[in-house]
Design a protein around this motif. Structure first.
Motif, short mmCIF file in Angstrom:
data_model
loop_
_atom_site.label_atom_id
_atom_site.label_comp_id
_atom_site.label_asym_id
_atom_site.label_seq_id
_atom_site.Cartn_x
_atom_site.Cartn_y
_atom_site.Cartn_z
N SER A 30 -28.98 21.66 41.97
CA SER A 30 -29.67 21.78 43.25
C SER A 30 -30.99 21.00 43.24
O SER A 30 -31.85 21.22 42.37
N ALA A 31 -31.16 20.10 44.20
CA ALA A 31 -32.41 19.34 44.31
C ALA A 31 -33.59 20.27 44.54
O ALA A 31 -34.69 20.05 44.01
N ALA A 32 -33.38 21.32 45.32
CA ALA A 32 -34.46 22.26 45.60
C ALA A 32 -34.89 23.00 44.34
O ALA A 32 -36.08 23.19 44.09
N LYS A 33 -33.92 23.43 43.54
CA LYS A 33 -34.25 24.14 42.31
C LYS A 33 -34.92 23.19 41.30
O LYS A 33 -35.87 23.57 40.60
N ARG A 34 -34.44 21.96 41.24
CA ARG A 34 -35.07 20.99 40.34
C ARG A 34 -36.53 20.76 40.75
O ARG A 34 -37.41 20.65 39.90
N ALA A 35 -36.77 20.68 42.04
CA ALA A 35 -38.13 20.46 42.52
C ALA A 35 -39.04 21.62 42.12
O ALA A 35 -40.21 21.42 41.75
N ARG A 36 -38.51 22.83 42.16
CA ARG A 36 -39.30 24.00 41.75
C ARG A 36 -39.57 23.99 40.25
O ARG A 36 -40.65 24.39 39.80
N VAL A 37 -38.60 23.50 39.48
CA VAL A 37 -38.81 23.37 38.04
C VAL A 37 -39.91 22.35 37.76
O VAL A 37 -40.79 22.58 36.92
N VAL A 38 -39.87 21.23 38.47
CA VAL A 38 -40.91 20.20 38.32
C VAL A 38 -42.28 20.78 38.65
O VAL A 38 -43.26 20.56 37.93
N SER A 39 -42.36 21.54 39.72
CA SER A 39 -43.63 22.16 40.11
C SER A 39 -44.13 23.12 39.03
O SER A 39 -45.33 23.17 38.72
N SER A 40 -43.19 23.87 38.44
CA SER A 40 -43.55 24.79 37.36
C SER A 40 -44.09 24.01 36.17
O SER A 40 -45.12 24.39 35.57
N LEU A 61 -43.01 25.17 30.22
CA LEU A 61 -42.47 25.87 31.38
C LEU A 61 -42.70 27.37 31.20
O LEU A 61 -42.75 27.87 30.07
N ASP A 62 -42.80 28.08 32.29
CA ASP A 62 -42.93 29.54 32.27
C ASP A 62 -41.52 30.14 32.22
O ASP A 62 -40.76 30.00 33.19
N PRO A 63 -41.12 30.78 31.11
CA PRO A 63 -39.76 31.31 30.99
C PRO A 63 -39.37 32.23 32.14
O PRO A 63 -38.24 32.13 32.66
N MET A 64 -40.26 33.13 32.55
CA MET A 64 -39.92 34.05 33.63
C MET A 64 -39.72 33.31 34.95
O MET A 64 -38.82 33.63 35.74
N LYS A 65 -40.53 32.29 35.17
CA LYS A 65 -40.41 31.50 36.40
C LYS A 65 -39.08 30.76 36.44
O LYS A 65 -38.42 30.70 37.48
N ILE A 66 -38.68 30.20 35.30
CA ILE A 66 -37.40 29.48 35.25
C ILE A 66 -36.24 30.43 35.51
O ILE A 66 -35.30 30.12 36.26
N GLY A 67 -36.28 31.61 34.92
CA GLY A 67 -35.23 32.60 35.17
C GLY A 67 -35.16 32.98 36.62
O GLY A 67 -34.07 33.16 37.19
N GLU A 68 -36.33 33.09 37.25
CA GLU A 68 -36.39 33.43 38.68
C GLU A 68 -35.83 32.30 39.54
O GLU A 68 -35.05 32.53 40.46
N ILE A 69 -36.21 31.07 39.24
CA ILE A 69 -35.74 29.92 40.01
C ILE A 69 -34.23 29.81 39.95
O ILE A 69 -33.56 29.54 40.96
N LEU A 70 -33.67 30.02 38.76
CA LEU A 70 -32.23 29.83 38.56
C LEU A 70 -31.43 31.10 38.82
O LEU A 70 -30.20 31.07 38.76
N ASP A 71 -32.11 32.20 39.10
CA ASP A 71 -31.46 33.45 39.46
C ASP A 71 -30.42 33.85 38.42
O ASP A 71 -29.26 34.12 38.73
N VAL A 72 -30.87 33.92 37.15
CA VAL A 72 -29.97 34.31 36.08
C VAL A 72 -30.20 35.78 35.72
O VAL A 72 -31.13 36.41 36.21
#
Length: 220
Positions: free
Chosen positions: A71-81, A167-178
């Motif tokens: 997802s381009a949107a999720k990738r963008a959020r990862v970049v922001s993180s 990267l913030d591990p909790m933020k990545i988990g939240e972005i990817l909804d795992v």
């Protein structure tokens, strides 16, 4: 030839040429931050992940959980993180080291055609708990072993891998909804390198050279 037990197979004979090529593979593995945007064939990626799945794991638990981030949107959020955490990390350095840090390219998130987020399952059913009761962290170690196996396999196809850790591990988990119980281990950028180097980028950037092995060998 001596008789072999049930299920036993003939061990492979590795030639001098293979050993030389294997050493070359280790030396050329390198963490890649500069990628071409050319796509990676999905069949090739699947094969590399199948090879990585052969990695050893404690109690044969295979605790790794791999998320392909498309997802381009999720990738963008990862970049922001990454950008937010990188800005914080830069504040830990002073003077010349701070200036040098800000010049480093520490991720290929915007260029790499493949993004893989790797997590470790903290209590997988597979393995039935064998070998991890006293050291549950061996599950995460097993996941790291899988990542390294993938890294080497990718290099045999001319594909590079970059491990993004800022990267913030909790933020990545939240972005990817795992599953919130999964432990974030690595975010991998995967693709064809823009340039090839046998020496680490951090050496070329005058950040840190590799030290001799003897500094890490101890006898008791």
């Amino acid at each position: 030839m001596a008789a072999r037990g049930s299920g036993e197979t003939e061990k492979p004979a590795f030639s001098d040429e293979f050993r030389t090529e294997f050493e070359s593979l280790l030396r050329w593995r390198r963490d890649v931050r500069r990628f071409r945007t050319d796509p990676v064939n999905p069949k090739t990626l699947k094969h590399l992940l199948e090879l990585a799945d052969l990695a050893p794991s404690v109690g044969n638990s295979q605790p790794w959980r791999i998320v392909t981030v498309e997802s381009a949107a999720k990738r963008a959020r990862v970049v922001s993180s990454f950008e937010a955490e990188n800005a914080v990390a830069a504040e830990a350095y002073q003077d010349e080291k701070a200036a040098l840090y800000r010049q480093l390219k520490l991720a290929g998130l915007k260029e790499a055609p493949v993004h893989l987020a790797v997590f470790s399952e903290p209590n997988p059913d597979q393995g039935h708990g064998l070998g991890r009761a006293t050291m549950p962290e061996t599950l995460a170690y097993s996941t790291v072993s899988m990542i390294h196996t993938f890294w080497l396999a990718a290099r045999t196809e001319g594909i590079g891998v970059g491990w993004v850790s800022i990267l913030d591990p909790m933020k990545i988990g939240e972005i990817l909804d795992v599953d919130p119980n999964w432990q974030f281990v690595a975010y991998l950028c995967v693709g064809y390198p823009e340039e090839e180097h046998i020496d680490p980028e951090l050496e070329r950037a005058r950040w840190q050279s590799r030290s001799p092995l003897d500094e890490r060998l101890f006898r008791r």
